[in-house]
Design an enzyme around this catalytic site. Structure first.
Site, PDB file in Angstrom:
ATOM      1  N   ASN A 168      36.930  42.825  28.645  1.00 43.79           N
ATOM      2  CA  ASN A 168      38.253  42.472  28.131  1.00 43.79           C
ATOM      3  C   ASN A 168      38.216  41.371  27.070  1.00 43.79           C
ATOM      4  OD1 ASN A 168      37.507  40.706  30.219  1.00 43.79           O
ATOM      5  ND2 ASN A 168      39.623  40.272  30.785  1.00 43.79           N
ATOM      6  N   LYS A 191      23.762  40.959  30.605  1.00 44.86           N
ATOM      7  CA  LYS A 191      24.160  42.367  30.526  1.00 44.86           C
ATOM      8  C   LYS A 191      25.617  42.428  30.093  1.00 44.86           C
ATOM      9  CE  LYS A 191      26.087  45.358  33.169  1.00 44.86           C
ATOM     10  NZ  LYS A 191      26.850  46.194  32.199  1.00 44.86           N
ATOM     11  N   GLU A 267      34.017  34.703  38.539  1.00 39.07           N
ATOM     12  CA  GLU A 267      35.403  34.630  38.067  1.00 39.07           C
ATOM     13  C   GLU A 267      35.952  36.038  38.197  1.00 39.07           C
ATOM     14  OE1 GLU A 267      38.438  35.399  36.204  1.00 39.07           O
ATOM     15  OE2 GLU A 267      37.436  34.925  34.310  1.00 39.07           O
ATOM     16  N   LEU A 268      36.847  36.243  39.176  1.00 38.53           N
ATOM     17  CA  LEU A 268      37.181  37.592  39.607  1.00 38.53           C
ATOM     18  C   LEU A 268      38.656  37.913  39.337  1.00 38.53           C
ATOM     19  CD1 LEU A 268      35.123  37.462  42.928  1.00 38.53           C
ATOM     20  CD2 LEU A 268      34.379  38.254  40.671  1.00 38.53           C
ATOM     21  N   CYS A 301      42.612  38.731  33.417  1.00 40.95           N
ATOM     22  CA  CYS A 301      42.532  38.426  34.852  1.00 40.95           C
ATOM     23  C   CYS A 301      43.632  37.481  35.305  1.00 40.95           C
ATOM     24  CB  CYS A 301      41.162  37.844  35.179  1.00 40.95           C
ATOM     25  SG  CYS A 301      40.699  36.443  34.153  1.00 40.95           S
ATOM     26  N   GLU A 398      45.595  44.550  41.473  1.00 36.68           N
ATOM     27  CA  GLU A 398      45.438  44.206  40.065  1.00 36.68           C
ATOM     28  C   GLU A 398      45.423  45.483  39.226  1.00 36.68           C
ATOM     29  OE1 GLU A 398      42.811  41.073  37.502  1.00 36.68           O
ATOM     30  OE2 GLU A 398      41.706  42.402  38.843  1.00 36.68           O
TER      31      GLU A 398
END
Length: 500
Positions: A168, A191, A267-268, A301, A398
């Site tokens: 994002n 990655k 960081e979810l 997020c 979400e």
């Protein structure tokens, strides 16, 4: 709402995709398997470029290069000042190449070019410069101990770090992971998301040009179950950072624990509440809510995706919010005036449409939007649901798309309980003229960031991270550098000192 033009903007003059191979030990190389995958233009769904597909074997090669660079190379042995100078040069090169970076970001991700240039790249440059400035200012302490001893603490790099970044904000997420790790003296393996690998490879080339030594930075495009899993579970990676979904964060944490118990920064996801109190300036509240949810096509997020509106102003707020959403310009992100581009890929596009259908099925009132735009690419109308209940799927999960849920509330006591009734705790916001109310709510929300009368305001001086299942650890500025360092205690005997 008019569909996006089928005539897409011309390429940036002289533009071509320069880097499509893995970046290992300072060189662009093919994958060991020789496999490639296509990265797509979300405006059309057509291929942009074929990118080398790294897997576990390539990660092994990259980790070996990073380990050698850490154990034998110059990077961890440079002073913080010297590392900072190289990172400052890296930031300068990013700034000098801002147009090409921004174009490439929009081409691969779909966000409007204006935001790619003036938000994403600009913020990324600031991030690098901030941590570069901290590189020579990290210090421990000295301690006067009981008995004839002196104690001191020192910060040291972990060694080899791994970073797995999302699609994002590809440029920003790259530097948020890489710059602090390098500033601390680590070497790293990254990655990028398979949907958006192109800017990470471009940044690797700029880092080499800036003077980052071979092996200190390695970039392995590939897929989560192969390349990502290899990084998370690698025995010779000492720390890993990940930004993405809570579901994948669990997998990474498990892999890190089962391998060498490496620490993780996660960081979810989020399902952030934005509270509109009855005393709020209504026009300002609508503007804030619009930005809170629709920014970056809703693919954020911290998106304010649960809009709690006090019932006395609910109808007035909804009417104005719908009017504003209908005016939002959806289309080719390279065209001037476009506010919302396509979703990143077909998978995300279909997932969002499924959530919209679930909202209808569960009885929420579709006030505007809800449909794809055009017949090519991954465009979705700005969508608002009213009469949303807390137990509806669109209010709990979400969505990561341009879907706003508006909920009524009566009292602040009720509101606090409902706002905190979520597995997430990344962010929250409140719009009110009463600072006593604002401060009460800010302290009551179980979230890592709270905005008062604003939203999506970030700065490298502030810690960023989540409560509950929105993550572990903090990023930005000094916090991010210390997250990439170990703290060691050293004790030395003192003999014949008159001050004992």
């Amino acid at each position: 709402m008019a569909p996006p033009s089928s005539e897409h903007a011309p390429a940036y003059p002289g533009f071509s995709v320069k880097y499509t191979k893995l970046f290992i030990n300072g060189e662009f190389v093919d994958a060991i398997s020789s496999k490639t995958f296509e990265t797509l233009d979300p405006r059309t769904g057509e291929a942009l470029a074929s990118v080398a597909e790294g897997d576990a074997a390539d990660v092994e090669k990259a980790v070996a290069a990073a380990r050698k660079a850490f154990e034998e190379g110059p990077w961890p042995r440079l002073s913080g000042y010297q590392r900072g100078r190289i990172l400052f040069k890296f930031a300068d090169l990013m700034e000098q190449n801002v147009d090409e970076l921004a174009y490439l970001e929009t081409l691969d991700n779909g966000k409007p070019l204006f935001f790619s240039k003036y938000a994403d790249v600009a913020s990324s440059v600031k991030c690098v410069r901030t941590v570069a400035g901290w590189a020579d200012k990290i210090s421990g302490q000295t301690f006067k101990m009981d008995g004839p001893y002196q104690g001191m603490s020192v910060y040291e790099p972990y060694g080899v770090t791994g970073a797995i970044i999302p699609w994002n904000f590809p440029i920003l997420m790259f530097v948020l992971k890489v710059a602090p790790s390098l500033a601390a003296g680590n070497t790293t393996v990254v990655k990028p998301a398979e949907q958006t690998p192109l800017t990470a490879l471009y940044l690797a080339a700029l880092a080499k040009q800036a003077g980052v030594p071979d092996g200190a930075l390695n970039v392995v495009p590939g897929f989560g179950p192969t390349a990502g899993a290899a990084i998370a579970g690698h025995m010779d990676i000492n720390k890993v950072g990940f930004t993405g979904s809570t579901e994948v964060g669990r997998i990474i944490m498990e892999a890190a624990a089962k391998s060498n118990l490496k620490p993780v920064t996660l960081e979810l996801g989020g399902k952030s509440p934005l509270v509109i109190c009855e005393d709020a300036d209504l026009d300002a509240a609508v503007d804030i809510a619009n930005v809170a949810l629709f920014f970056n096509m809703g693919q954020c997020c911290t998106a304010g995706s649960r809009i709690f509106v006090q019932e006395s102003i609910y109808e007035a707020f909804v009417n104005k919010a719908v009017e504003k959403a209908k005016k939002r310009v959806v289309g080719d992100p390279f065209k001037a005036g476009v506010e919302q581009g396509p979703q990143v890929d077909e998978t995300q596009f279909k997932k969002i449409l499924e959530y919209i259908e679930s909202g209808k099925a569960e009885g929420a009132k579709l006030l505007t939007g809800g449909n794809p735009v055009g017949n090519k690419g991954y465009f979705i109308e700005p969508t608002i649901f009213g009469d949303v209940k807390d137990d509806m799927k669109i209010a709990r999960e979400e969505i990561f798309g341009p879907v706003m849920s508006v909920l009524k509330f009566k009292t602040l006591d009720e509101l606090v309980k409902r706002a905190n009734n979520s597995m997430y705790g990344l962010a929250a916001g409140v719009v009110t003229k009463d600072m006593d109310v604002a401060n009460r709510l800010a302290r009551s929300f179980r979230a890592g960031t709270v905005w008062i009368n604003c939203y999506h305001v970030y700065d490298q001086s502030l810690p960023f991270g989540g409560y509950k299942m929105s993550g572990i650890g903090r990023e930005h500025g000094l916090h991010s550098i210390l997250a990439h360092m170990q703290l060691k205690a050293i004790i030395t005997p003192l003999k014949d000192s008159p001050w004992l």
